[in-house]
Write a protein that holds these residues in place. Sequence first.
Motif, mmCIF file in Angstrom:
data_model
loop_
_atom_site.group_PDB
_atom_site.id
_atom_site.type_symbol
_atom_site.label_atom_id
_atom_site.label_comp_id
_atom_site.label_asym_id
_atom_site.label_seq_id
_atom_site.Cartn_x
_atom_site.Cartn_y
_atom_site.Cartn_z
ATOM 1 N N ASP A 24 0.836 -1.192 0.000
ATOM 2 C CA ASP A 24 0.000 0.000 0.000
ATOM 3 C C ASP A 24 0.875 1.247 0.000
ATOM 4 O O ASP A 24 1.710 1.439 0.874
ATOM 5 C CB ASP A 24 -0.909 -0.033 1.227
ATOM 6 C CG ASP A 24 -1.867 1.123 1.295
ATOM 7 O OD1 ASP A 24 -2.068 1.806 0.269
ATOM 8 O OD2 ASP A 24 -2.427 1.347 2.373
ATOM 9 N N SER A 25 0.688 2.109 -0.982
ATOM 10 C CA SER A 25 1.538 3.291 -1.119
ATOM 11 C C SER A 25 1.380 4.243 0.059
ATOM 12 O O SER A 25 2.321 4.928 0.438
ATOM 13 C CB SER A 25 1.239 4.012 -2.427
ATOM 14 O OG SER A 25 -0.090 4.474 -2.451
ATOM 15 N N GLU A 26 0.207 4.299 0.654
ATOM 16 C CA GLU A 26 0.002 5.163 1.818
ATOM 17 C C GLU A 26 0.830 4.671 2.999
ATOM 18 O O GLU A 26 1.432 5.470 3.722
ATOM 19 C CB GLU A 26 -1.479 5.204 2.188
ATOM 20 C CG GLU A 26 -1.782 6.192 3.305
ATOM 21 C CD GLU A 26 -3.269 6.286 3.597
ATOM 22 O OE1 GLU A 26 -3.602 6.508 4.775
ATOM 23 O OE2 GLU A 26 -4.076 6.136 2.663
ATOM 24 N N THR A 27 0.901 3.375 3.180
ATOM 25 C CA THR A 27 1.703 2.788 4.255
ATOM 26 C C THR A 27 3.172 3.098 4.044
ATOM 27 O O THR A 27 3.882 3.464 4.993
ATOM 28 C CB THR A 27 1.486 1.268 4.317
ATOM 29 O OG1 THR A 27 0.095 1.000 4.484
ATOM 30 C CG2 THR A 27 2.267 0.638 5.452
ATOM 31 N N GLU A 29 4.412 5.585 2.323
ATOM 32 C CA GLU A 29 4.614 7.026 2.510
ATOM 33 C C GLU A 29 4.707 7.380 3.987
ATOM 34 O O GLU A 29 5.572 8.154 4.396
ATOM 35 C CB GLU A 29 3.464 7.788 1.855
ATOM 36 C CG GLU A 29 3.679 9.290 1.840
ATOM 37 C CD GLU A 29 2.582 10.013 1.062
ATOM 38 O OE1 GLU A 29 2.202 11.106 1.508
ATOM 39 O OE2 GLU A 29 2.133 9.481 0.035
ATOM 40 N N LYS A 30 3.856 6.804 4.809
ATOM 41 C CA LYS A 30 3.899 7.060 6.259
ATOM 42 C C LYS A 30 5.222 6.572 6.847
ATOM 43 O O LYS A 30 5.824 7.249 7.679
ATOM 44 C CB LYS A 30 2.728 6.378 6.957
ATOM 45 C CG LYS A 30 1.398 7.046 6.714
ATOM 46 C CD LYS A 30 0.278 6.309 7.424
ATOM 47 C CE LYS A 30 -1.063 6.944 7.112
ATOM 48 N NZ LYS A 30 -2.175 6.212 7.751
ATOM 49 N N HIS A 31 5.643 5.389 6.407
ATOM 50 C CA HIS A 31 6.897 4.840 6.920
ATOM 51 C C HIS A 31 8.081 5.700 6.491
ATOM 52 O O HIS A 31 8.994 5.955 7.274
ATOM 53 C CB HIS A 31 7.065 3.396 6.430
ATOM 54 C CG HIS A 31 8.075 2.613 7.195
ATOM 55 N ND1 HIS A 31 7.840 2.139 8.464
ATOM 56 C CD2 HIS A 31 9.336 2.243 6.880
ATOM 57 C CE1 HIS A 31 8.906 1.508 8.893
ATOM 58 N NE2 HIS A 31 9.839 1.550 7.947
ATOM 59 N N ASP A 33 7.989 8.911 5.828
ATOM 60 C CA ASP A 33 7.918 10.139 6.618
ATOM 61 C C ASP A 33 8.544 9.932 7.992
ATOM 62 O O ASP A 33 9.282 10.789 8.490
ATOM 63 C CB ASP A 33 6.469 10.612 6.766
ATOM 64 C CG ASP A 33 5.905 11.187 5.483
ATOM 65 O OD1 ASP A 33 6.692 11.543 4.579
ATOM 66 O OD2 ASP A 33 4.662 11.274 5.379
#
Length: 72
Positions: A24-27, A29-31, A33
């Motif tokens: 998941d690209s959102e996961t 991205e959060k990681h 960050d």
Amino acid sequence: MKMKLLTAGLLTSLMMAGSALAMDSETIEKHMDKINDQYVQTSEEEGKVEALEEKVEALEEMIQMIIEDQEA
């Protein structure tokens, strides 16, 4: 020399992360960050070389997590 080694390791890690599209690209991205925030904090407290070492290690862990997720 150590900086070149760290940079090469980081680039290798990023190339391996190409398979991260399955995650998941959102996961991701959060990681990323979180890794970047830790880099900034460490570089202020301990210096850039130490911060880069920690960032490379965190990226390698993330890549390993992605690979394990794909194998499952």
